[in-house]
Design a protein around this motif. Structure first.
Motif, PDB file in Angstrom:
ATOM      1  N   GLY A 197      -6.061  52.266 -29.858  1.00  0.00           N
ATOM      2  CA  GLY A 197      -5.638  50.967 -29.338  1.00  0.00           C
ATOM      3  C   GLY A 197      -4.136  50.779 -29.493  1.00  0.00           C
ATOM      4  O   GLY A 197      -3.429  51.585 -30.130  1.00  0.00           O
ATOM      5  N   ALA A 198      -3.651  49.673 -28.919  1.00  0.00           N
ATOM      6  CA  ALA A 198      -2.222  49.353 -28.965  1.00  0.00           C
ATOM      7  C   ALA A 198      -2.068  47.947 -29.523  1.00  0.00           C
ATOM      8  O   ALA A 198      -1.911  46.966 -28.781  1.00  0.00           O
ATOM      9  CB  ALA A 198      -1.602  49.472 -27.586  1.00  0.00           C
ATOM     10  N   GLU A 199      -2.147  47.816 -30.857  1.00  0.00           N
ATOM     11  CA  GLU A 199      -2.019  46.518 -31.510  1.00  0.00           C
ATOM     12  C   GLU A 199      -0.566  46.151 -31.773  1.00  0.00           C
ATOM     13  O   GLU A 199      -0.254  44.973 -31.955  1.00  0.00           O
ATOM     14  CB  GLU A 199      -2.824  46.512 -32.805  1.00  0.00           C
ATOM     15  CG  GLU A 199      -4.316  46.711 -32.560  1.00  0.00           C
ATOM     16  CD  GLU A 199      -5.128  46.649 -33.835  1.00  0.00           C
ATOM     17  OE1 GLU A 199      -4.532  46.265 -34.876  1.00  0.00           O
ATOM     18  OE2 GLU A 199      -6.320  46.955 -33.807  1.00  0.00           O
ATOM     19  N   THR A 200       0.291  47.155 -31.831  1.00  0.00           N
ATOM     20  CA  THR A 200       1.724  46.915 -31.976  1.00  0.00           C
ATOM     21  C   THR A 200       2.469  48.059 -31.302  1.00  0.00           C
ATOM     22  O   THR A 200       1.885  49.110 -30.963  1.00  0.00           O
ATOM     23  CB  THR A 200       2.137  46.810 -33.460  1.00  0.00           C
ATOM     24  OG1 THR A 200       3.517  46.452 -33.527  1.00  0.00           O
ATOM     25  CG2 THR A 200       1.927  48.109 -34.196  1.00  0.00           C
ATOM     26  N   GLY A 201       3.738  47.884 -31.115  1.00  0.00           N
ATOM     27  CA  GLY A 201       4.560  48.914 -30.482  1.00  0.00           C
ATOM     28  C   GLY A 201       6.015  48.710 -30.834  1.00  0.00           C
ATOM     29  O   GLY A 201       6.405  47.762 -31.531  1.00  0.00           O
TER      30      GLY A 201
END
Length: 277
Positions: free
Chosen positions: A208-212
């Motif tokens: 998943g992409a919870e932060t970047g």
């Protein structure tokens, strides 16, 4: 009664006979073949009395042993001396000129990310003490362009499974980077290089992409040319990463952080020739 010649008559007769014979030899003309002249020449000495050959001949006539002339002895001594060794010419080893070939270079690498400091994402006290962004390992895939000179330009995608202190079931840290390398030509199969780049990251649970955020890096490495079409290498880079604040699966708010990592790679890459210059 026998008459005796007067005393001295025999001596006078002998002298007269010798004078008569000598005058007859001197008055006799030479024959057509020049025998008298040849006889006289053969009777004359063939070399000056002071020369070494004449001296040797005189000694041989007198019964004395002859010896080799000093000149011959000196010549033999010179010829008997060994000649100095001839030093071979040392040809300077010159490397062949570079081929000036362009390549497409691509491959894979085993990667490790060692966390130096997670920054504000993992405070050292309070309920967020458990670090959600630790160290990890994974795989990198890259491809790029290798110029005829010392430059390489390309891109890479890397994913690593990070230690999330069980806050994530499977914390995956993903990177997409633009890279460059500078490889000076030192004339050996193993060549050092300098690398640098920039890119973006995402982090979350189970891909998943919870932060970047964004990253930059710089480092060094060594590339070993196994053949013209295959290389092995190792690299070490320093990678600071800027991560935006987010809420994790435990509903904790994570602040914006600058995390610092040291990355290591063991890479295998192959080349495909594009053309020659």
């Amino acid at each position: 009664m026998r008459l005796r010649p007067p005393p001295g008559a025999l001596a006078v007769a002998a002298i007269a006979a010798g004078a008569l014979l000598s005058s007859t030899a001197a008055a006799a003309p030479p024959d057509g073949d020049g025998k008298v002249e040849g006889t006289l020449r053969s009777a004359a000495p063939s070399a000056p009395a002071g020369s070494s050959t004449a001296a040797a001949a005189d000694r041989a006539t007198d019964g004395e042993p002859t010896s080799t002339a000093p000149e011959a002895q000196d010549g033999e001594a010179v010829s008997a001396q060994p000649l100095p060794p001839v030093k071979p010419r040392l040809e300077l080893a010159t490397r062949p000129p570079p081929l000036h070939v362009e390549y497409a270079q691509y491959g894979v690498a085993l990667a490790a990310e060692i966390s130096l400091d997670a920054g504000a994402a993992c405070p050292r006290s309070g309920p967020l003490y458990s670090c959600i962004l630790g160290s990890g390992g994974g795989l990198a895939i890259r491809s790029g362009y290798r110029s005829p000179g010392p430059w390489y330009f390309g891109g890479a995608y890397q994913f690593t499974k990070m230690d999330s202190s069980n806050l994530y079931r499977l914390g995956i840290f993903q990177q997409l980077r633009a890279e460059m390398r500078y490889l000076p030509d030192i004339g050996y199969r193993a060549a050092p290089y300098f690398s640098a780049g920039i890119g973006g990251v995402i982090y979350g649970n189970e891909w998943g992409a919870e932060t970047g955020g964004a990253l930059i890096f710089g480092g060094v490495g060594v590339e070993l040319e196994v053949s013209r079409r295959a290389v092995l290498g190792v690299s070490c880079v320093y990678r600071p990463v800027l991560l935006a604040g987010w809420k994790d699966t435990a509903n904790y708010e994570r602040a914006t952080a600058i995390a610092q990592f040291v990355g290591f790679e063991l890479l295998l890459e192959v080349r495909t020739e594009l053309g020659r210059r």
